[in-house]
Design an enzyme around this catalytic site. Structure first.
Site, PDB file in Angstrom:
ATOM      1  N   GLU A  28     -41.485 -16.704 -39.319  1.00  0.00           N
ATOM      2  CA  GLU A  28     -40.414 -15.752 -39.015  1.00  0.00           C
ATOM      3  C   GLU A  28     -40.644 -14.972 -37.732  1.00  0.00           C
ATOM      4  O   GLU A  28     -39.701 -14.710 -36.976  1.00  0.00           O
ATOM      5  CB  GLU A  28     -40.208 -14.785 -40.185  1.00  0.00           C
ATOM      6  CG  GLU A  28     -39.435 -15.383 -41.359  1.00  0.00           C
ATOM      7  CD  GLU A  28     -40.311 -16.134 -42.346  1.00  0.00           C
ATOM      8  OE1 GLU A  28     -41.471 -16.449 -41.991  1.00  0.00           O
ATOM      9  OE2 GLU A  28     -39.857 -16.409 -43.461  1.00  0.00           O
ATOM     10  N   GLY A  76     -38.349 -18.981 -45.596  1.00  0.00           N
ATOM     11  CA  GLY A  76     -37.730 -18.862 -46.909  1.00  0.00           C
ATOM     12  C   GLY A  76     -38.081 -20.031 -47.819  1.00  0.00           C
ATOM     13  O   GLY A  76     -38.117 -19.874 -49.054  1.00  0.00           O
ATOM     14  N   GLU A 129     -41.359 -19.117 -49.203  1.00  0.00           N
ATOM     15  CA  GLU A 129     -41.169 -17.959 -50.090  1.00  0.00           C
ATOM     16  C   GLU A 129     -40.622 -18.420 -51.445  1.00  0.00           C
ATOM     17  O   GLU A 129     -41.054 -17.958 -52.503  1.00  0.00           O
ATOM     18  CB  GLU A 129     -40.227 -16.945 -49.427  1.00  0.00           C
ATOM     19  CG  GLU A 129     -40.895 -16.251 -48.231  1.00  0.00           C
ATOM     20  CD  GLU A 129     -39.926 -15.420 -47.405  1.00  0.00           C
ATOM     21  OE1 GLU A 129     -38.862 -15.953 -47.005  1.00  0.00           O
ATOM     22  OE2 GLU A 129     -40.223 -14.241 -47.149  1.00  0.00           O
ATOM     23  N   ALA A 172     -34.738 -20.175 -44.211  1.00  0.00           N
ATOM     24  CA  ALA A 172     -33.365 -19.683 -44.246  1.00  0.00           C
ATOM     25  C   ALA A 172     -32.566 -20.443 -43.195  1.00  0.00           C
ATOM     26  O   ALA A 172     -33.134 -21.028 -42.277  1.00  0.00           O
ATOM     27  CB  ALA A 172     -33.366 -18.193 -43.926  1.00  0.00           C
TER      28      ALA A 172
HETATM   29  C1  3H9 Z   1     -36.476 -17.482 -42.670  1.00  0.00           C
HETATM   30  O1  3H9 Z   1     -36.730 -18.371 -43.419  1.00  0.00           O
HETATM   31  C2  3H9 Z   1     -36.218 -16.074 -43.092  1.00  0.00           C
HETATM   32  C3  3H9 Z   1     -36.648 -15.765 -44.506  1.00  0.00           C
HETATM   33  O2  3H9 Z   1     -37.967 -15.282 -44.534  1.00  0.00           O
HETATM   34  C4  3H9 Z   1     -35.857 -14.668 -45.099  1.00  0.00           C
HETATM   35  C5  3H9 Z   1     -34.448 -14.894 -45.378  1.00  0.00           C
HETATM   36  C6  3H9 Z   1     -33.831 -13.789 -46.178  1.00  0.00           C
HETATM   37  N1  3H9 Z   1     -31.866 -23.174 -39.836  1.00  0.00           N
HETATM   38  O3  3H9 Z   1     -36.660 -28.936 -35.269  1.00  0.00           O
HETATM   39  P1  3H9 Z   1     -35.840 -30.149 -35.498  1.00  0.00           P
HETATM   40  C7  3H9 Z   1     -31.959 -27.635 -37.299  1.00  0.00           C
HETATM   41  S1  3H9 Z   1     -36.341 -17.785 -40.995  1.00  0.00           S
HETATM   42  C8  3H9 Z   1     -30.862 -23.868 -39.297  1.00  0.00           C
HETATM   43  O4  3H9 Z   1     -35.420 -30.937 -34.318  1.00  0.00           O
HETATM   44  P2  3H9 Z   1     -38.027 -31.627 -36.695  1.00  0.00           P
HETATM   45  C9  3H9 Z   1     -32.258 -27.774 -35.829  1.00  0.00           C
HETATM   46  O5  3H9 Z   1     -31.508 -26.854 -35.072  1.00  0.00           O
HETATM   47  C10 3H9 Z   1     -36.537 -19.544 -40.833  1.00  0.00           C
HETATM   48  N2  3H9 Z   1     -31.045 -25.033 -38.637  1.00  0.00           N
HETATM   49  O6  3H9 Z   1     -36.518 -31.130 -36.575  1.00  0.00           O
HETATM   50  C11 3H9 Z   1     -31.849 -29.212 -35.581  1.00  0.00           C
HETATM   51  O7  3H9 Z   1     -30.443 -29.260 -35.501  1.00  0.00           O
HETATM   52  P3  3H9 Z   1     -29.700 -30.400 -34.646  1.00  0.00           P
HETATM   53  C12 3H9 Z   1     -37.939 -19.943 -40.866  1.00  0.00           C
HETATM   54  C13 3H9 Z   1     -32.288 -25.489 -38.521  1.00  0.00           C
HETATM   55  O8  3H9 Z   1     -38.027 -32.695 -37.703  1.00  0.00           O
HETATM   56  C14 3H9 Z   1     -32.267 -29.905 -36.881  1.00  0.00           C
HETATM   57  O9  3H9 Z   1     -32.346 -28.883 -37.867  1.00  0.00           O
HETATM   58  N3  3H9 Z   1     -38.043 -21.343 -40.639  1.00  0.00           N
HETATM   59  C15 3H9 Z   1     -33.383 -24.803 -39.055  1.00  0.00           C
HETATM   60  O10 3H9 Z   1     -38.594 -31.850 -35.328  1.00  0.00           O
HETATM   61  C16 3H9 Z   1     -33.604 -30.595 -36.790  1.00  0.00           C
HETATM   62  O11 3H9 Z   1     -34.574 -29.682 -36.319  1.00  0.00           O
HETATM   63  C17 3H9 Z   1     -38.246 -21.881 -39.417  1.00  0.00           C
HETATM   64  O12 3H9 Z   1     -38.358 -21.189 -38.441  1.00  0.00           O
HETATM   65  C18 3H9 Z   1     -33.141 -23.594 -39.743  1.00  0.00           C
HETATM   66  N4  3H9 Z   1     -34.147 -22.875 -40.317  1.00  0.00           N
HETATM   67  O13 3H9 Z   1     -38.797 -30.360 -37.273  1.00  0.00           O
HETATM   68  C19 3H9 Z   1     -38.360 -23.371 -39.372  1.00  0.00           C
HETATM   69  N5  3H9 Z   1     -34.520 -25.498 -38.785  1.00  0.00           N
HETATM   70  O14 3H9 Z   1     -30.081 -31.679 -35.276  1.00  0.00           O
HETATM   71  C20 3H9 Z   1     -37.637 -23.922 -38.190  1.00  0.00           C
HETATM   72  C21 3H9 Z   1     -34.125 -26.587 -38.113  1.00  0.00           C
HETATM   73  O15 3H9 Z   1     -28.278 -30.012 -34.779  1.00  0.00           O
HETATM   74  N6  3H9 Z   1     -37.599 -25.348 -38.168  1.00  0.00           N
HETATM   75  N7  3H9 Z   1     -32.783 -26.600 -37.947  1.00  0.00           N
HETATM   76  O16 3H9 Z   1     -30.258 -30.225 -33.250  1.00  0.00           O
HETATM   77  C22 3H9 Z   1     -38.636 -26.121 -37.762  1.00  0.00           C
HETATM   78  O17 3H9 Z   1     -39.706 -25.642 -37.465  1.00  0.00           O
HETATM   79  C23 3H9 Z   1     -38.398 -27.592 -37.660  1.00  0.00           C
HETATM   80  O18 3H9 Z   1     -37.016 -27.813 -37.731  1.00  0.00           O
HETATM   81  C24 3H9 Z   1     -39.066 -28.478 -38.744  1.00  0.00           C
HETATM   82  C25 3H9 Z   1     -38.586 -29.932 -38.581  1.00  0.00           C
HETATM   83  C26 3H9 Z   1     -40.592 -28.419 -38.556  1.00  0.00           C
HETATM   84  C27 3H9 Z   1     -38.720 -28.016 -40.124  1.00  0.00           C
END
Ligand code: 3H9
Length: 646
Positions: A124, A101, A104, A62
């Site tokens: 999450e 998400g 999911e 999400a």
């Molecule tokens: C969820 O999904 C809830 C659902 O169950 C239910 C919903 C109803 N959103 O980490 P990076 C941005 S909860 C917005 O450096 P990498 C991050 O801030 C979510 N922004 O990249 C950064 O911005 P900026 C569950 C996000 O290649 C840029 O993307 N998911 C999100 O080292 C690059 O990020 C997670 O918790 C997001 N969800 O790693 C996953 N994610 O460039 C969280 C990232 O402006 N994300 N950004 O600084 C990660 O673990 C890593 O980003 C990922 C890539 C491994 C994907």
């Protein structure tokens, strides 16, 4: 910009999501996918749909930036149901990370095909919430309850091979993901389709199993609520009908989404992502980092070498004589052996890590190094001598760094031929484990050298925080204040054990006194004595009284607590009570919350002074220091966030 593209490969439709940087499921993307289902359901020529993503990753979850606002339709759980109920089977083609998400949504698809380098997971709880789009309900139906509980309550993702073993994905492929997923779809159409995940059965474990899990998770969570709430949802998923379990999950998700813990964890999430690339260094190129060197092979030096090797850099390790070189290599071997024992490295990987280290006492080995980090004894004279030598033997463009934790880097750099390439890089012990790196430029440090410090942190996977020059920089300065406030509570009549228990209840692994017993009371005492010898007015602390009585901590069998031989369990000490009695008021009970509030307020107050003096750039930087260097609970967001400074 088109977030969702549809094209065809014969009778297979390919839906491509393109929402950089991580294809997060914001409202516009959810709507785009919602519409894509409608379009493809209406197209009789389509027999199956491949869902794939452009860019570096599958959908990473999400959009976390939306969490501070009311949810907007189409809601993700509805979208997942819609994909599952689509007229034709959807196949998720996963590269990079399918998280939260994103995973999911993949579970709403009839099949999941993953590249061998991909990972899937439900992180999450690390954001203070539970999966909110069927993660707790569909995962047990796909992988069984035990695997689902592990995945959801730890938040840790699993790699493609493990995901295949667990049944989370149906195939792992290499090479051209789109072509492979289309081929998989065609093959799947020749066989009867499996049940949609929501319709699959789930075997519920008995109540005793749930109780065991609850105890284990509560112990690990130390006050963090999301993992236990996630467990409740998983239990409902195993014991109740799909729709009821979904309703419980959604209610829990919405409840936690607005919680203080979730806000704190989001604060840390974004602070961690902002830290490696600070705005004030935008456009400043770091210097190349191909070869590094470390001076000093003690605990800290060896830890830094290990961190550099983990990042793949060849490293030169310099010690003052052959015996010290051998000791340094022993320290390094102990680190890599430990990593093998814990399953973090294989034997060949550990051997390769060690083979990449050239150790010796000849400074000529440094001639090629791009970066040299000094990690010798914390004494100005000793450090100055090291840098005098480095100034002579290193390349004119090499970055020279000190790992001092208390000394003034400007004094260490004095006399260097080019102070512009000098910088402080303060690692935390064990340096190959602890995530924090305080980066301390002097007024002379060149911007490119500062940018190189951040580039180093990125390649080591560390969280860099820039600190100005003062005693203790950010972290140790706050630590000093925290300890002083803890002693002030003792003087008021609160017991050592009550203070420690209050901070454990606040979510720290240890209270201030038991932590000192572990690290040794003599380290800070030596500093105070040094300052006193230099003529500074340093008031006597209660810790001084203990050290003078020979109580330096666990290593002397007693510090703030007594320890039975061979046992690290702290026992309240009558001897300590007697030693400090002349300085303390009659015993008084103070509620744990009040004790913690006093200590947190003191830390935050010091943080405010640090900000006012420009030692830290932002409150979030201070919070990162506390969370990654001092074990402050992430879910409280750090002392600045907790006390309202965001
Ligand atoms: C969820 O999904 C809830 C659902 O169950 C239910 C919903 C109803 N959103 O980490 P990076 C941005 S909860 C917005 O450096 P990498 C991050 O801030 C979510 N922004 O990249 C950064 O911005 P900026 C569950 C996000 O290649 C840029 O993307 N998911 C999100 O080292 C690059 O990020 C997670 O918790 C997001 N969800 O790693 C996953 N994610 O460039 C969280 C990232 O402006 N994300 N950004 O600084 C990660 O673990 C890593 O980003 C990922 C890539 C491994 C994907």
């Amino acid at each position: 910009m088109t977030l969702v593209r549809i094209d065809r490969d014969g009778d297979i439709a390919v839906v491509t999501v393109d929402n950089p940087p991580v294809n997060a499921l914001g409202q516009a993307l959810r709507q785009g996918l919602w519409d894509a289902v409608a379009t493809l359901d209406a197209d009789p020529a389509v027999r199956a749909v491949v869902l794939i993503c452009a860019g570096r990753t599958f959908i990473a979850g999400a959009d976390v930036t939306e969490f501070g606002r009311p949810p907007q339709p189409p809601h993700l759980p509805d979208l997942v149901d819609r994909i599952e109920g689509a007229a034709r089977p959807w196949i998720a083609a996963i590269h990079g990370s399918a998280l939260g998400g994103g995973f999911e949504l993949a579970m709403g698809c009839r099949f999941r095909v993953a590249l061998d380098t991909a990972q899937v997971g439900l992180p999450e709880v690390t954001l203070g919430i539970v999966p909110g789009a069927s993660g707790t309900v569909r995962t047990p139906r796909l992988a069984g309850v035990a695997a689902a509980v592990d995945l959801v309550t730890t938040g840790r993702p699993v790699g493609a091979a493990r995901a295949l073993d667990l049944g989370l994905v149906d195939a792992v492929v290499t090479g051209d993901l789109r072509a492979q997923a289309v081929a998989f779809a065609r093959a799947a159409l020749t066989r009867p389709l499996p049940q949609p995940v929501s319709a699959r059965p789930v075997t519920a474990p008995d109540p005793a199993w749930w109780e065991d899990r609850r105890k284990a998770i509560a112990k690990r969570a130390r006050g963090e609520v999301a993992p236990l709430r996630a467990l409740d949802c998983l239990r409902a998923a195993a014991e109740r009908p799909f729709a009821q379990a979904m309703a419980q999950e959604r209610a829990t998700f919405l409840d936690l989404r607005g919680s203080d813990q979730a806000a704190a964890l989001r604060h840390i999430f974004f602070a961690e992502r902002a830290a490696p690339r600070p705005a004030h260094l935008a456009g400043i190129d770091p210097l190349p980092l191909r070869r590094a060197a470390v001076i000093g092979g003690g605990t800290m030096g060896a830890g830094i070498v290990a961190a550099l090797r983990d990042a793949g850099l060849p490293v030169v390790l310099i010690e003052r004589d052959e015996a010290a070189v051998a000791r340094g290599l022993d320290n390094l071997r102990a680190i890599f052996d430990g990593a093998v024992r814990r399953g973090r490295l294989t034997e060949p990987q550990a051997a390769d890590r060690l083979a990449g280290v050239t150790a010796g006492c000849d400074h000529a080995l440094l001639a090629d190094s791009d970066l040299v980090i000094e990690a010798v004894f914390e004494d100005l004279g000793v450090k100055r001598a090291v840098f005098d030598r480095l100034g002579q033997v290193c390349r004119a463009d090499a970055v020279l760094a000190t790992n001092t934790s208390y000394l003034d880097p400007q004094l260490i750099a004095r006399g260097l031929p080019d102070p512009a390439r000098f910088i402080g890089l303060h690692f935390f012990s064990p340096a190959n484990v602890m995530k924090l790196l305080e980066i301390v430029p002097t007024p002379d440090t060149a911007p490119a050298v500062l940018a190189t410090g951040f580039a180093l942190a990125r390649s080591l996977g560390k969280i860099p925080v820039q600190a100005g020059i003062c005693e203790g920089f950010i972290g140790n300065r706050i630590l000093k204040r925290y300890r002083a406030e803890a002693e002030a509570l003792l003087r008021q009549g609160v017991t050592v054990a009550a203070v420690d228990a209050a901070m454990r209840a606040h979510g720290l692994a240890m209270g201030p006194f038991e932590a000192q017993d572990l690290g040794g009371l003599d380290i800070a005492w030596l500093q105070r004595e040094g300052a006193r010898a230099a003529g500074q007015d340093v008031p006597e602390t209660l810790g001084d009284i203990l050290v003078r009585a020979g109580r330096k901590g666990q290593k002397t069998g007693g510090g703030w607590y007594d320890y039975a031989p061979g046992d690290r369990t702290p026992q309240p000490s009558a001897a300590v009570a007697a030693l400090i009695a002349p300085q303390v008021a009659p015993a008084q009970d103070m509620p744990a919350e009040a004790i913690a509030a006093r200590l947190v307020a003191a830390m935050a107050d010091e943080g405010r002074a640090i900000l006012a003096q420009g030692i830290a750039r932002t409150p979030a930087d201070i919070d990162l220091v506390e969370v990654h260097g001092y074990g402050y609970p992430r879910w409280r967001g750090g002392p600045m966030f907790e006390t309202g400074l965001r």
